[in-house]
Design a protein around this motif. Structure first.
Motif, PDB file in Angstrom:
ATOM      1  N   PHE A   1     -34.493 -24.979 -39.599  1.00  0.00           N
ATOM      2  CA  PHE A   1     -33.425 -25.266 -38.649  1.00  0.00           C
ATOM      3  C   PHE A   1     -32.613 -26.439 -39.185  1.00  0.00           C
ATOM      4  N   ILE A   2     -31.344 -26.516 -38.761  1.00  0.00           N
ATOM      5  CA  ILE A   2     -30.472 -27.573 -39.269  1.00  0.00           C
ATOM      6  C   ILE A   2     -30.085 -28.583 -38.207  1.00  0.00           C
ATOM      7  N   ASN A   3     -30.196 -28.204 -36.946  1.00  0.00           N
ATOM      8  CA  ASN A   3     -29.726 -29.078 -35.881  1.00  0.00           C
ATOM      9  C   ASN A   3     -30.889 -29.616 -35.052  1.00  0.00           C
ATOM     10  N   ILE A   4     -31.319 -28.863 -34.060  1.00  0.00           N
ATOM     11  CA  ILE A   4     -32.378 -29.327 -33.160  1.00  0.00           C
ATOM     12  C   ILE A   4     -33.316 -28.176 -32.836  1.00  0.00           C
ATOM     13  N   ALA A   5     -34.597 -28.446 -32.931  1.00  0.00           N
ATOM     14  CA  ALA A   5     -35.616 -27.537 -32.413  1.00  0.00           C
ATOM     15  C   ALA A   5     -36.310 -28.267 -31.271  1.00  0.00           C
ATOM     16  N   SER A   6     -36.616 -27.552 -30.204  1.00  0.00           N
ATOM     17  CA  SER A   6     -37.159 -28.219 -29.022  1.00  0.00           C
ATOM     18  C   SER A   6     -38.085 -27.271 -28.290  1.00  0.00           C
ATOM     19  N   LEU A   7     -38.571 -27.706 -27.149  1.00  0.00           N
ATOM     20  CA  LEU A   7     -39.477 -26.873 -26.369  1.00  0.00           C
ATOM     21  C   LEU A   7     -39.423 -27.276 -24.904  1.00  0.00           C
ATOM     22  N   GLY A   8     -39.835 -26.336 -24.067  1.00  0.00           N
ATOM     23  CA  GLY A   8     -39.835 -26.594 -22.619  1.00  0.00           C
ATOM     24  C   GLY A   8     -38.627 -25.980 -21.956  1.00  0.00           C
ATOM     25  N   LEU A   9     -37.919 -26.778 -21.171  1.00  0.00           N
ATOM     26  CA  LEU A   9     -36.751 -26.318 -20.430  1.00  0.00           C
ATOM     27  C   LEU A   9     -35.711 -25.669 -21.345  1.00  0.00           C
ATOM     28  N   SER A  10     -35.520 -26.217 -22.542  1.00  0.00           N
ATOM     29  CA  SER A  10     -34.499 -25.698 -23.461  1.00  0.00           C
ATOM     30  C   SER A  10     -34.793 -24.265 -23.887  1.00  0.00           C
ATOM     31  N   GLY A  11     -36.067 -23.938 -24.102  1.00  0.00           N
ATOM     32  CA  GLY A  11     -36.419 -22.573 -24.478  1.00  0.00           C
ATOM     33  C   GLY A  11     -36.112 -21.590 -23.369  1.00  0.00           C
ATOM     34  N   ALA A  12     -36.457 -21.972 -22.130  1.00  0.00           N
ATOM     35  CA  ALA A  12     -36.152 -21.108 -20.982  1.00  0.00           C
ATOM     36  C   ALA A  12     -34.650 -20.967 -20.798  1.00  0.00           C
ATOM     37  N   THR A  13     -33.907 -22.059 -21.002  1.00  0.00           N
ATOM     38  CA  THR A  13     -32.445 -22.023 -20.856  1.00  0.00           C
ATOM     39  C   THR A  13     -31.820 -21.129 -21.912  1.00  0.00           C
ATOM     40  N   ASP A  14     -32.284 -21.209 -23.164  1.00  0.00           N
ATOM     41  CA  ASP A  14     -31.781 -20.338 -24.228  1.00  0.00           C
ATOM     42  C   ASP A  14     -31.873 -18.876 -23.817  1.00  0.00           C
TER      43      ASP A  14
END
Length: 312
Positions: A144-157
């Motif tokens: 990845f080049i920008n941001i990898a995350s977990l939690g709320l962001s995954g559900a929002t995606d």
């Protein structure tokens, strides 16, 4: 210079595809001949970028949103690992999410952007690599080049990518609305976060962002101090707190004014391990990788200093 373009024809509701004669004329004006490849499905941009790099193309321009840029970068990094040759990445941003490009301060307009790419001196930037569990329960990995995350962001995606209004309303409005809706539904999850060789941090969290760039989620400046070439991630932990208060404070993220928020912890490091605590099914938070959600934790994030050559 041998130039290839990977175009996502549905990015931004097909906006770039509709203006392609203008874009093609601009490309010929600034670069001469170029080779155009169009994606048809998820994962195509990665494959096409590998083919272009293997074919000796010196510059590959990702024409689309964050997902297209990320897949192209992933393909170029894979090709570089195999051949030892570096292919430059350029960005012609258009899509529901263009957060990585937002952090680069690219000019507005197709011709101005392509002119800047043509005139720019290439520079080395960091990239990230994440290993995670995919939706089939198998170990997977990608760059990845920008941001990898977990939690709320995954559900929002997942909610944004399934929303029928995608491409018809502004990215900021769509991401904000889906973030609020998913946050109301979200059940905080318990995780253990280990940064480099430090003591593990246990948290009931809403979000953990492992940031190379500064922006995600349609313009949220989640990591205001992140730099693309400092050899480290900025790790932003949003801990569980009152939902009404956190929904109200989401607005702070757009201006990067959340550093001292009581629910926020910001760490820095080169390697991050995030594991579910207790019930792995219950706390197996969904991951977000540059705007896509292909799986869940446990996940390991590693920085690759200077791994990618960016031309912007």
């Amino acid at each position: 210079m041998k130039v290839g373009v990977v175009l996502n024809p549905i990015a931004g509701g097909g906006k770039l595809k509709r203006h392609w004669p203008e874009a093609a004329a601009s490309l010929r004006r600034h670069f001469g001949a170029f080779d155009l490849r169009e994606t048809q499905a998820s994962g195509d941009a990665e494959r096409l970028a590998i083919d272009l790099a293997a074919g000796g193309f010196e510059l590959v321009i990702a024409a689309g949103g964050d997902g297209t840029a990320s897949e192209v970068a992933d393909g170029l990094l894979q090709a570089s690992a195999e051949t030892g040759r570096s292919t430059e990445l350029g960005l012609l941003p258009c899509g529901t999410g263009i957060d990585f490009a937002c952090g680069l301060n690219l000019p507005k307009g197709i011709d101005a952007t392509l002119k800047q790419i043509a005139d720019a001196h290439p520079r080395k930037i960091d990239a990230g690599r994440i290993c995670y569990i995919d939706d089939h329960g198998k170990l997977a990995s990608r760059h990845f080049i920008n941001i990898a995350s977990l939690g709320l962001s995954g559900a929002t995606d997942r909610a944004v990518n399934a929303d029928k209004r995608k491409g018809r309303v502004s990215a900021k409005a769509l991401f904000f609305w889906r973030t609020v809706v998913e946050f109301v539904r979200y059940r905080f999850q318990d995780v253990r976060i280990t940064v480099d060789d430090g003591e593990p941090v246990e948290a009931r969290m809403a979000l953990v962002a492992v940031a190379n760039g500064r922006f995600f989620g349609g313009g949220m400046m989640i990591a205001p101090d992140a730099e693309l070439s400092d050899g480290q991630f900025d790790i932003v932990i949003l801990r569980a707190a009152g939902k009404l208060g956190l929904i109200r404070d989401i607005r702070l993220l757009y201006g990067g004014r959340h550093r001292n928020h009581p629910a926020i912890t910001i760490l820095r490091g080169r390697k991050v391990l995030v594991e579910p605590l207790g019930d792995a099914e219950k706390n197996g938070a969904l991951v977000d990788i540059d705007g896509e959600s292909p799986g869940r934790i446990p996940a390991t994030f590693e920085i690759l200093p200077g791994a990618l050559t960016l031309r912007c």
